[in-house]
Design an enzyme around this catalytic site. Structure first.
Site, PDB file in Angstrom:
ATOM      1  N   SER A   1      -2.648   1.173  -4.558  1.00 24.11           N
ATOM      2  CA  SER A   1      -2.998   2.381  -3.709  1.00 24.11           C
ATOM      3  C   SER A   1      -4.232   2.979  -3.887  1.00 24.11           C
ATOM      4  O   SER A   1      -5.038   2.693  -5.122  1.00 24.11           O
ATOM      5  CB  SER A   1      -1.992   3.664  -3.843  1.00 24.11           C
ATOM      6  OG  SER A   1      -2.489   4.875  -3.211  1.00 24.11           O
TER       7      SER A   1
ATOM      8  N   ASP B   1      -0.132   5.104   1.211  1.00 26.14           N
ATOM      9  CA  ASP B   1      -0.535   5.851   2.258  1.00 26.14           C
ATOM     10  C   ASP B   1      -0.640   5.410   3.498  1.00 26.14           C
ATOM     11  O   ASP B   1      -1.415   4.189   3.930  1.00 26.14           O
ATOM     12  CB  ASP B   1      -2.081   6.721   2.053  1.00 26.14           C
ATOM     13  CG  ASP B   1      -1.893   7.719   0.707  1.00 26.14           C
ATOM     14  OD1 ASP B   1      -1.110   8.770   0.948  1.00 26.14           O
ATOM     15  OD2 ASP B   1      -2.452   7.575  -0.089  1.00 26.14           O
TER      16      ASP B   1
ATOM     17  N   ASP C   1       0.980  -1.126   0.089  1.00 23.21           N
ATOM     18  CA  ASP C   1      -0.214   0.091   0.179  1.00 23.21           C
ATOM     19  C   ASP C   1       0.907   1.328  -0.045  1.00 23.21           C
ATOM     20  O   ASP C   1       2.253   0.977   0.101  1.00 23.21           O
ATOM     21  CB  ASP C   1      -0.742   0.025   1.196  1.00 23.21           C
ATOM     22  CG  ASP C   1      -1.736   1.298   1.277  1.00 23.21           C
ATOM     23  OD1 ASP C   1      -2.447   1.866   0.627  1.00 23.21           O
ATOM     24  OD2 ASP C   1      -1.564   1.676   2.472  1.00 23.21           O
TER      25      ASP C   1
END
Length: 221
Positions: free
Chosen positions: A115, A16, A14
């Site tokens: 993402s 963030d 991922d």
């Protein structure tokens, strides 16, 4: 549950909250943008929507406290602009990122990124930290029919890496991400933030750890 590392052929990250400490930047953006419509969010309230797509964050708060003359698309654009500016200027890399990427490469794993953020933001983050070359493929769930927690973005990345999803290991920090990653059929390590670490909802993952700094050590024995 545990991770069967012998089955892993690819690692999907991922972005963030996992690669980059961007969550405080999103909180700044949310406070600014929602404040303009009279919704003065606290940091604790911002944490409530961690991991949700921006569209869902807007609808979440609109359902709780509707404001006059909503411009959802305009607000979404403004949130991304404010968050991108803050991330570019202030967000640091999360601890253990470079070490985990080096570990994955040393193991011969393919490396991908999945993402919920748009491609422009992904590219900005990767360029900022000179990480672009570390990933064989990166992809935004904004380009899929459904964003996280739908598993589509992970399935696309696995396909582009020419790796069956059951041979992928996904690293996620948010519950929405973990939920989607588990639904994809991959093995999953949850890396929640400290404010959520003890929450039992992350037990759906194969493993849970407090930092990427711990990842390689999980498989040394």
């Amino acid at each position: 549950m545990a991770i069967d590392i012998s089955k892993v052929k690819a690692v999907i990250f991922d972005m963030d909250g996992l690669l980059v400490n961007s969550e405080p930047c999103w909180h700044i953006a949310e406070k600014v943008v929602f404040g303009k419509v009279g919704l003065n969010l606290t940091t604790e309230q911002c944490i409530e929507t961690t991991g949700k797509p921006v569209k869902d964050v807007i609808q979440y708060w609109y359902a709780i406290k509707p404001w006059d003359n909503p411009d959802f698309m305009g607000m979404e654009t403004e949130l991304f602009a404010e968050a991108t500016k803050a991330i570019k200027e202030t967000a640091p890399l999360m601890p253990g990122v470079l070490e985990t990427l080096a570990w994955a490469k040393a193991k011969g794993f393919k490396i991908g990124l999945a993402s919920a953020s748009p491609m422009d933001m992904i590219k900005m983050v990767l360029e900022k930290f000179e990480l672009t070359s570390k990933f064989e493929f990166y992809h935004s769930a904004e380009l899929e029919k459904f964003n996280k927690p739908d598993p589509a973005v992970y399935l696309t990345v696995a396909r582009k890496l020419n790796t069956p999803i059951e041979h992928c290991l996904i690293l996620e920090d948010s519950f929405n991400g973990v939920k989607g990653a588990v639904a994809s059929g991959a093995q999953v390590i949850a890396v929640p933030g400290k404010e959520e670490f003890e929450q039992s909802k992350f037990d759906i993952a194969n493993l849970k750890t407090s930092s990427l700094e711990n990842i390689s050590g999980l498989f040394n024995s």
